[in-house]
Design a protein around this motif. Structure first.
Motif, PDB file in Angstrom:
ATOM      1  N   ALA A   4      59.908 108.940  69.108  1.00  0.00           N
ATOM      2  CA  ALA A   4      58.770 109.608  68.734  1.00  0.00           C
ATOM      3  C   ALA A   4      58.320 107.460  67.723  1.00  0.00           C
ATOM      4  CB  ALA A   4      58.735 109.828  67.959  1.00  0.00           C
ATOM      5  N   ARG A   5      56.695 107.385  68.140  1.00  0.00           N
ATOM      6  CA  ARG A   5      56.138 106.370  67.386  1.00  0.00           C
ATOM      7  C   ARG A   5      55.023 106.569  66.309  1.00  0.00           C
ATOM      8  NH1 ARG A   5      52.970 105.598  73.038  1.00  0.00           N
ATOM      9  NH2 ARG A   5      52.703 107.872  72.781  1.00  0.00           N
ATOM     10  N   THR A   6      54.665 105.793  66.308  1.00  0.00           N
ATOM     11  CA  THR A   6      53.786 105.638  65.092  1.00  0.00           C
ATOM     12  C   THR A   6      52.691 104.589  65.626  1.00  0.00           C
ATOM     13  OG1 THR A   6      55.814 105.605  63.609  1.00  0.00           O
ATOM     14  CG2 THR A   6      53.385 105.205  62.764  1.00  0.00           C
ATOM     15  N   VAL A   7      51.292 105.839  65.942  1.00  0.00           N
ATOM     16  CA  VAL A   7      49.885 105.254  66.194  1.00  0.00           C
ATOM     17  C   VAL A   7      48.893 105.276  64.980  1.00  0.00           C
ATOM     18  CG1 VAL A   7      48.487 105.812  68.160  1.00  0.00           C
ATOM     19  CG2 VAL A   7      51.005 105.954  68.621  1.00  0.00           C
ATOM     20  N   GLY A   8      48.332 104.406  65.091  1.00  0.00           N
ATOM     21  CA  GLY A   8      47.422 103.646  63.694  1.00  0.00           C
ATOM     22  C   GLY A   8      46.643 104.376  64.296  1.00  0.00           C
ATOM     23  N   ILE A   9      45.051 105.026  63.904  1.00  0.00           N
ATOM     24  CA  ILE A   9      43.582 105.271  64.520  1.00  0.00           C
ATOM     25  C   ILE A   9      43.132 104.615  63.751  1.00  0.00           C
ATOM     26  CG2 ILE A   9      42.587 106.380  65.646  1.00  0.00           C
ATOM     27  CD1 ILE A   9      44.294 107.934  66.665  1.00  0.00           C
ATOM     28  N   GLY A  10      41.925 103.336  63.576  1.00  0.00           N
ATOM     29  CA  GLY A  10      41.328 103.290  62.750  1.00  0.00           C
ATOM     30  C   GLY A  10      40.280 103.934  62.916  1.00  0.00           C
ATOM     31  N   MET A  11      39.614 104.516  61.930  1.00  0.00           N
ATOM     32  CA  MET A  11      38.380 105.904  62.306  1.00  0.00           C
ATOM     33  C   MET A  11      37.896 105.456  60.554  1.00  0.00           C
ATOM     34  SD  MET A  11      37.043 108.339  62.980  1.00  0.00           S
ATOM     35  CE  MET A  11      38.305 108.523  63.535  1.00  0.00           C
ATOM     36  N   ASP A  12      36.021 105.349  61.479  1.00  0.00           N
ATOM     37  CA  ASP A  12      35.421 105.373  60.193  1.00  0.00           C
ATOM     38  C   ASP A  12      34.165 106.747  60.579  1.00  0.00           C
ATOM     39  OD1 ASP A  12      33.811 104.367  62.476  1.00  0.00           O
ATOM     40  OD2 ASP A  12      33.485 102.372  62.420  1.00  0.00           O
ATOM     41  N   TYR A  13      34.290 107.140  60.879  1.00  0.00           N
ATOM     42  CA  TYR A  13      33.734 108.028  61.757  1.00  0.00           C
ATOM     43  C   TYR A  13      32.225 107.720  62.055  1.00  0.00           C
ATOM     44  CZ  TYR A  13      36.488 110.128  57.503  1.00  0.00           C
ATOM     45  OH  TYR A  13      37.475 110.548  57.751  1.00  0.00           O
ATOM     46  N   SER A  14      32.202 107.169  63.223  1.00  0.00           N
ATOM     47  CA  SER A  14      31.041 106.527  64.196  1.00  0.00           C
ATOM     48  C   SER A  14      31.289 106.977  65.467  1.00  0.00           C
ATOM     49  CB  SER A  14      30.495 104.786  64.529  1.00  0.00           C
ATOM     50  OG  SER A  14      32.600 104.587  64.751  1.00  0.00           O
ATOM     51  N   SER A  15      30.353 107.230  66.217  1.00  0.00           N
ATOM     52  CA  SER A  15      31.012 107.965  67.655  1.00  0.00           C
ATOM     53  C   SER A  15      32.128 106.774  68.120  1.00  0.00           C
ATOM     54  CB  SER A  15      29.473 108.008  68.366  1.00  0.00           C
ATOM     55  OG  SER A  15      29.216 106.417  68.568  1.00  0.00           O
ATOM     56  N   THR A  16      32.489 106.145  68.238  1.00  0.00           N
ATOM     57  CA  THR A  16      33.275 105.133  68.813  1.00  0.00           C
ATOM     58  C   THR A  16      34.101 105.426  68.173  1.00  0.00           C
ATOM     59  OG1 THR A  16      32.592 102.898  67.951  1.00  0.00           O
ATOM     60  CG2 THR A  16      31.546 103.451  69.415  1.00  0.00           C
ATOM     61  N   SER A  17      34.360 104.823  66.969  1.00  0.00           N
ATOM     62  CA  SER A  17      35.716 105.936  66.003  1.00  0.00           C
ATOM     63  C   SER A  17      36.621 106.736  67.035  1.00  0.00           C
ATOM     64  CB  SER A  17      35.912 105.102  64.363  1.00  0.00           C
ATOM     65  OG  SER A  17      35.235 106.612  64.319  1.00  0.00           O
ATOM     66  N   LYS A  18      35.785 108.694  67.055  1.00  0.00           N
ATOM     67  CA  LYS A  18      35.527 108.807  66.754  1.00  0.00           C
ATOM     68  C   LYS A  18      36.020 109.359  69.155  1.00  0.00           C
ATOM     69  CE  LYS A  18      32.657 111.155  63.787  1.00  0.00           C
ATOM     70  NZ  LYS A  18      31.728 112.739  64.427  1.00  0.00           N
ATOM     71  N   ALA A  19      35.451 108.250  69.327  1.00  0.00           N
ATOM     72  CA  ALA A  19      35.953 108.476  70.820  1.00  0.00           C
ATOM     73  C   ALA A  19      37.212 107.293  71.569  1.00  0.00           C
ATOM     74  CB  ALA A  19      34.977 107.767  72.239  1.00  0.00           C
ATOM     75  N   ALA A  20      37.433 107.172  70.371  1.00  0.00           N
ATOM     76  CA  ALA A  20      39.138 106.517  70.284  1.00  0.00           C
ATOM     77  C   ALA A  20      39.868 107.749  69.995  1.00  0.00           C
ATOM     78  CB  ALA A  20      39.353 105.081  68.817  1.00  0.00           C
ATOM     79  N   LEU A  21      39.754 108.407  68.798  1.00  0.00           N
ATOM     80  CA  LEU A  21      40.833 108.729  67.770  1.00  0.00           C
ATOM     81  C   LEU A  21      41.244 110.758  69.700  1.00  0.00           C
ATOM     82  CD1 LEU A  21      42.111 111.095  66.246  1.00  0.00           C
ATOM     83  CD2 LEU A  21      40.255 112.168  65.680  1.00  0.00           C
ATOM     84  N   ARG A  22      39.730 110.204  69.938  1.00  0.00           N
ATOM     85  CA  ARG A  22      40.020 111.719  71.039  1.00  0.00           C
ATOM     86  C   ARG A  22      41.356 110.996  72.192  1.00  0.00           C
ATOM     87  NH1 ARG A  22      34.771 113.348  69.893  1.00  0.00           N
ATOM     88  NH2 ARG A  22      33.568 111.720  70.741  1.00  0.00           N
TER      89      ARG A  22
END
Length: 161
Positions: A4-22
Protein backbone atom coordinates in the motif's frame (compact mmCIF):
# COMPACT_ATOMS: atom_id res chain seq x y z
CA UNK A 1 -0.42 -7.90 -3.69
CA UNK A 2 1.58 -4.68 -3.97
CA UNK A 3 2.56 -2.68 -0.91
CA UNK A 4 0.00 0.00 0.00
CA UNK A 5 1.27 3.45 -0.91
CA UNK A 6 0.79 6.86 0.66
CA UNK A 7 -0.30 9.36 -1.99
CA UNK A 8 -0.54 13.07 -1.24
CA UNK A 9 -2.92 15.25 -3.22
CA UNK A 10 -2.57 19.03 -3.08
CA UNK A 11 -5.99 20.66 -2.72
CA UNK A 12 -6.85 24.35 -2.97
CA UNK A 13 -10.38 23.70 -4.33
CA UNK A 14 -9.52 25.18 -7.74
CA UNK A 15 -10.71 23.37 -10.85
CA UNK A 16 -7.18 22.10 -11.51
CA UNK A 17 -6.72 20.70 -7.99
CA UNK A 18 -10.07 18.92 -8.34
CA UNK A 19 -8.88 17.57 -11.71
CA UNK A 20 -5.74 16.30 -9.95
CA UNK A 21 -7.88 14.56 -7.32
CA UNK A 22 -10.09 12.99 -10.01
CA UNK A 23 -7.05 11.88 -12.00
CA UNK A 24 -5.45 10.27 -8.94
CA UNK A 25 -8.70 8.52 -8.00
CA UNK A 26 -9.16 7.13 -11.52
CA UNK A 27 -5.55 6.34 -12.46
CA UNK A 28 -3.29 6.02 -9.46
CA UNK A 29 -5.06 4.80 -6.33
CA UNK A 30 -5.04 1.05 -5.75
CA UNK A 31 -6.65 -1.18 -3.18
CA UNK A 32 -5.49 -0.28 0.33
CA UNK A 33 -3.58 2.89 -0.58
CA UNK A 34 -3.71 5.86 1.76
CA UNK A 35 -4.68 9.25 0.36
CA UNK A 36 -3.67 12.38 2.24
CA UNK A 37 -5.50 15.48 1.05
CA UNK A 38 -3.01 18.30 1.70
CA UNK A 39 -4.38 21.79 2.08
CA UNK A 40 -2.23 24.88 2.63
CA UNK A 41 -3.83 27.97 4.10
CA UNK A 42 -2.28 31.43 3.63
CA UNK A 43 0.16 32.43 6.38
CA UNK A 44 -2.06 35.35 7.35
CA UNK A 45 -5.17 33.17 7.76
CA UNK A 46 -6.57 33.49 11.26
CA UNK A 47 -8.54 30.45 12.35
CA UNK A 48 -8.91 28.76 15.71
CA UNK A 49 -6.82 25.71 14.79
CA UNK A 50 -3.95 27.71 13.30
CA UNK A 51 -2.74 28.77 16.74
CA UNK A 52 -2.46 25.13 17.80
CA UNK A 53 -0.92 23.65 14.67
CA UNK A 54 0.81 26.47 12.76
CA UNK A 55 4.29 24.96 13.09
CA UNK A 56 3.49 21.29 12.45
CA UNK A 57 0.25 21.38 10.49
CA UNK A 58 -2.96 19.82 11.73
CA UNK A 59 -3.15 16.24 12.88
CA UNK A 60 -4.26 13.75 10.21
CA UNK A 61 -8.03 14.03 10.05
CA UNK A 62 -10.05 10.97 8.92
CA UNK A 63 -12.57 11.34 6.08
CA UNK A 64 -15.48 10.85 8.47
CA UNK A 65 -14.44 13.94 10.43
CA UNK A 66 -13.28 15.90 7.38
CA UNK A 67 -16.74 15.44 5.87
CA UNK A 68 -18.35 17.50 8.65
CA UNK A 69 -18.98 21.15 7.78
CA UNK A 70 -17.78 22.16 11.26
CA UNK A 71 -14.29 20.86 10.39
CA UNK A 72 -14.12 23.19 7.39
CA UNK A 73 -15.15 26.16 9.52
CA UNK A 74 -12.60 25.41 12.24
CA UNK A 75 -9.76 25.33 9.72
CA UNK A 76 -11.10 28.04 7.39
CA UNK A 77 -11.45 25.60 4.50
CA UNK A 78 -13.92 25.48 1.65
CA UNK A 79 -16.69 22.93 2.21
CA UNK A 80 -16.91 21.27 -1.17
CA UNK A 81 -19.40 18.43 -1.78
CA UNK A 82 -17.73 17.55 -5.13
CA UNK A 83 -14.38 16.86 -3.42
CA UNK A 84 -16.08 14.88 -0.68
CA UNK A 85 -17.96 12.81 -3.27
CA UNK A 86 -14.72 11.91 -5.09
CA UNK A 87 -13.07 10.96 -1.79
CA UNK A 88 -16.09 8.91 -0.65
CA UNK A 89 -16.16 7.07 -3.99
CA UNK A 90 -12.44 6.18 -4.01
CA UNK A 91 -12.67 5.11 -0.38
CA UNK A 92 -15.66 2.86 -1.08
CA UNK A 93 -14.62 1.43 -4.47
CA UNK A 94 -10.86 1.09 -3.98
CA UNK A 95 -10.73 0.58 -0.24
CA UNK A 96 -8.41 3.56 0.10
CA UNK A 97 -7.99 5.14 3.50
CA UNK A 98 -8.55 8.91 3.22
CA UNK A 99 -7.24 11.53 5.63
CA UNK A 100 -6.69 15.28 5.41
CA UNK A 101 -3.92 17.54 6.69
CA UNK A 102 -3.85 21.35 6.85
CA UNK A 103 -0.71 23.48 6.80
CA UNK A 104 -0.26 27.26 7.02
CA UNK A 105 2.31 29.13 4.94
CA UNK A 106 3.78 29.23 1.45
CA UNK A 107 2.27 26.36 -0.59
CA UNK A 108 5.62 25.61 -2.24
CA UNK A 109 7.44 25.12 1.04
CA UNK A 110 4.59 23.37 2.83
CA UNK A 111 4.04 20.83 0.05
CA UNK A 112 7.75 19.96 0.23
CA UNK A 113 7.46 19.71 4.04
CA UNK A 114 4.46 17.38 3.59
CA UNK A 115 6.41 15.04 1.30
CA UNK A 116 8.99 14.48 4.03
CA UNK A 117 6.76 14.72 7.13
CA UNK A 118 4.14 12.33 5.76
CA UNK A 119 6.64 10.04 3.98
CA UNK A 120 4.72 10.27 0.72
CA UNK A 121 5.37 7.73 -1.99
CA UNK A 122 3.88 10.10 -4.57
CA UNK A 123 2.34 13.58 -4.77
CA UNK A 124 -0.32 14.75 -7.23
CA UNK A 125 -0.96 18.46 -7.77
CA UNK A 126 -2.85 20.61 -10.24
CA UNK A 127 -1.29 23.16 -12.54
CA UNK A 128 -2.71 26.67 -12.53
CA UNK A 129 -1.48 27.21 -16.05
CA UNK A 130 0.18 30.58 -15.50
CA UNK A 131 1.57 32.29 -18.56
CA UNK A 132 5.32 32.78 -18.85
CA UNK A 133 5.35 36.32 -17.40
CA UNK A 134 3.11 35.52 -14.43
CA UNK A 135 5.12 32.38 -13.73
CA UNK A 136 8.33 34.47 -13.53
CA UNK A 137 6.71 37.10 -11.32
CA UNK A 138 4.65 34.86 -9.03
CA UNK A 139 6.60 31.64 -9.20
CA UNK A 140 5.12 28.31 -10.09
CA UNK A 141 4.12 26.08 -7.18
CA UNK A 142 4.12 22.99 -9.40
CA UNK A 143 7.55 23.77 -10.89
CA UNK A 144 9.04 24.33 -7.42
CA UNK A 145 7.52 21.11 -6.07
CA UNK A 146 8.62 19.01 -9.07
CA UNK A 147 12.16 20.37 -8.71
CA UNK A 148 12.47 19.98 -4.92
CA UNK A 149 10.30 17.03 -3.83
CA UNK A 150 12.00 13.81 -2.77
CA UNK A 151 9.21 11.66 -4.26
CA UNK A 152 7.64 11.38 -7.73
CA UNK A 153 5.28 14.29 -8.49
CA UNK A 154 2.48 14.22 -11.03
CA UNK A 155 1.21 17.59 -12.29
CA UNK A 156 -2.30 17.43 -13.75
CA UNK A 157 -3.21 20.16 -16.20
CA UNK A 158 -6.72 21.50 -16.28
CA UNK A 159 -8.74 21.37 -19.48
CA UNK A 160 -8.57 24.36 -21.81
CA UNK A 161 -11.67 26.60 -21.62
Amino acid sequence: MAKARTVGIGMDYSSTSKAALRWAAENLIDEGDRIILIQVQPPKADHTRKQLFEDTGSPLVPLEEFREINFSKQYGLTYDPEVLDILDTVSRTRGAKVVAKVYWGDPREKLIDAVDDLKLDSLVIGSRGLGAIKRVLLGSVSNYVVTNASCPVTVVKGSKP
